[in-house]
Design an enzyme around this catalytic site. Structure first.
Site, PDB file in Angstrom:
ATOM      1  N   ARG A  47      95.333   3.570   3.375  1.00 37.51           N
ATOM      2  CA  ARG A  47      96.558   4.305   3.181  1.00 37.51           C
ATOM      3  C   ARG A  47      96.623   5.448   2.435  1.00 37.51           C
ATOM      4  O   ARG A  47      97.123   6.454   2.339  1.00 37.51           O
ATOM      5  CB  ARG A  47      98.340   3.768   3.159  1.00 37.51           C
ATOM      6  CG  ARG A  47      98.828   5.188   3.288  1.00 37.51           C
ATOM      7  CD  ARG A  47     100.754   4.611   3.499  1.00 37.51           C
ATOM      8  NE  ARG A  47     100.844   3.274   2.925  1.00 37.51           N
ATOM      9  CZ  ARG A  47     100.876   3.057   1.243  1.00 37.51           C
ATOM     10  NH1 ARG A  47     101.076   3.762   0.634  1.00 37.51           N
ATOM     11  NH2 ARG A  47     101.761   1.504   1.324  1.00 37.51           N
ATOM     12  N   LYS A 196      93.715  20.657  18.218  1.00 37.57           N
ATOM     13  CA  LYS A 196      92.888  21.317  19.107  1.00 37.57           C
ATOM     14  C   LYS A 196      91.400  21.541  19.380  1.00 37.57           C
ATOM     15  O   LYS A 196      90.223  21.068  19.422  1.00 37.57           O
ATOM     16  CB  LYS A 196      93.321  22.590  19.436  1.00 37.57           C
ATOM     17  CG  LYS A 196      94.610  22.513  19.056  1.00 37.57           C
ATOM     18  CD  LYS A 196      95.598  21.744  20.126  1.00 37.57           C
ATOM     19  CE  LYS A 196      97.091  21.321  20.510  1.00 37.57           C
ATOM     20  NZ  LYS A 196      97.945  21.726  19.844  1.00 37.57           N
TER      21      LYS A 196
HETATM   22  C1  LIG Z   1      99.649  22.120  18.935  1.00 40.38           C
HETATM   23  C2  LIG Z   1      99.387  22.991  17.938  1.00 40.38           C
HETATM   24  C3  LIG Z   1     100.525  22.747  16.405  1.00 40.38           C
HETATM   25  C4  LIG Z   1     101.395  20.884  16.572  1.00 40.38           C
HETATM   26  O1  LIG Z   1      99.804  19.950  16.325  1.00 40.38           O
HETATM   27  P1  LIG Z   1     100.141  18.384  17.220  1.00 40.38           P
HETATM   28  O2  LIG Z   1      98.305  18.714  16.094  1.00 40.38           O
HETATM   29  O3  LIG Z   1     100.561  18.827  18.117  1.00 40.38           O
HETATM   30  O4  LIG Z   1     101.169  18.302  16.195  1.00 40.38           O
HETATM   31  C5  LIG Z   1     101.060  23.359  15.405  1.00 40.38           C
HETATM   32  N1  LIG Z   1     100.009  24.636  16.166  1.00 40.38           N
HETATM   33  C6  LIG Z   1     100.045  24.702  16.791  1.00 40.38           C
HETATM   34  C7  LIG Z   1      98.988  26.516  16.775  1.00 40.38           C
HETATM   35  C8  LIG Z   1      99.895  24.093  17.784  1.00 40.38           C
HETATM   36  O5  LIG Z   1      98.724  24.892  18.955  1.00 40.38           O
END
Ligand SMILES: *Cc1c(COP(=O)(O)O)cnc(C)c1O
Length: 374
Positions: A47, A196
């Protein structure tokens, strides 16, 4: 070194124990102490720190031109750590069209906390200046915005925040350091949903925070990560780091594909409006060109002539584009954003948001054409 080289080499080396070229995944939760009670190899308990997380964090800091990075279990776990790092009564300023998950987190999870969250049109520097209070300690910026691809002035916002003695954070999820490096414009820290583009294959959820220099908020986030425990697993870190090898190749292809697709959509008779910062007609095209030195990105949104029904029907006819939320993967996705965001969404009902993948743009254009023309 250039970003293509850093993406391959930063934070990895041949395993000294075995000569393995691919990084081993260190699943061990705990690490041996020396007879004198110390941990000379730097690892105690996973952790607190783990070799795969170290590798990913080192690489992310290098890509952004930052000093240090923290990897979290998700993008929103980063936002949670940031908000928890504020003092009761602090004023936090967000864009009025901020990522809807952030607005929900601040509104619903932190509802009972004594934080003062404000929302302002971040594309308007005068409005940002007017929204600053003596208690403002955080200014959050997202450019291009989601899903309308509006462009904010990073240097302008960084200067306003600095003058107010507030920390500026840019959500860099849509651009990645391949296209835009917010720290170069004076922004203090960059946040990513690595779920992403950075992970890039729609198979691992994660988040990151990168800082230009040491500051109290980054230190508190570090404490929140290690002691609060919102950490990514070693395998998650490994997958994300592996995805980064091809990040520059993927993002450049996605950006080139998206530029062609935006041009195609602009002249399509079933399309009312196209939002893409690479279009000369985009209201902030010149600012975008200055900030997004590496390209205008793989995200395109467009308004279908008609309303919700026509947009949903066009999405239903897609064959290559997959109807799903999220973005940044190798495959193209399309989504009716308003219905994902729910009843409070201000997103136009005839808007579709596309995350352009690395397929051939001819095939993607053919798919869009048949879906919009039928
Ligand atoms: C998806 C997203 C987030 C959140 O991220 P997670 O990994 O889903 O918690 C924050 N900002 C943007 C621009 C995103 O597209």
């Amino acid at each position: 070194m250039k970003i293509e080289t850093l993406a391959v080499h930063a934070g990895r080396k041949v395993d000294p124990a075995t000569g393995a070229v691919a990084q081993p995944i260190h699943l061990s939760t705990t690490f041996e102490r020396d007879p004198d009670g110390r941990w000379p190899r730097g690892f105690t308990y996973s952790r607190e720190e783990n070799p795969n997380r170290d590798s990913l964090e080192y690489c992310l800091a290098a890509l952004e031109g930052g000093r240090r990075a923290l990897a979290f279990a998700s993008g929103l776990a980063v936002v949670t750590a940031v908000v928890q790092g504020m003092e009761p009564g602090d004023h936090l300023l967000f864009p009025d069209d901020v990522y809807y998950g952030l607005r929900r987190l601040v509104g619903e999870v932190f509802e009972k906390w004594r934080i003062d969250a404000g929302f302002v049109d971040m594309t308007d520097l005068e409005a940002v200046r007017a929204a600053i209070k003596p208690t403002t300690r955080l200014v959050w910026v997202e450019t291009p915005s989601n899903p309308l691809l509006k462009i904010c002035d990073l240097a302008g916002i960084a200067a306003i925040a600095r003058q107010a003695n507030a920390i500026s954070i840019c959500d860099g999820t849509f651009t990645t350091p391949v296209l835009q490096r917010p720290l170069d414009f004076g922004i203090d820290m960059v946040m990513h949903s690595t779920t992403k583009y950075i992970g890039g294959h729609s198979d691992v959820v994660g988040g990151a925070l990168i800082t230009r220099s040491d500051n109290y908020l980054f230190e508190r986030c570090r404490k929140s990560q290690r002691t609060g425990g919102a950490i990514p697993s070693p395998f998650d870190c490994w997958l994300t780091r592996r995805g980064i090898d091809t990040l520059p190749l993927r993002v450049k292809t996605q950006s080139a594909n998206a530029a062609r697709i935006a041009d195609f959509l602009v002249q399509h008779k079933a399309v009312e409006q196209v939002n893409y910062p690479g279009l000369a007609a985009h209201p902030r095209h010149e600012l975008a060109a200055k900030q997004m030195a590496g390209g205008f990105g793989g995200m395109v949104s467009f308004h279908v002539k008609g309303g919700r029904k026509e947009a949903m029907e066009a999405a239903a006819r897609m064959r290559l584009f997959i109807r799903a939320t999220s973005l940044g993967g190798t495959h193209s996705l399309i989504e009716h954003r308003a219905s994902v965001e729910g009843p409070k969404s201000k997103t136009p009902q005839n808007l579709l948001r596309a995350s352009i993948g690395i397929e051939h743009s001819d095939d993607l254009i053919a798919d869009l054409d048949q879906a919009l023309t039928s």
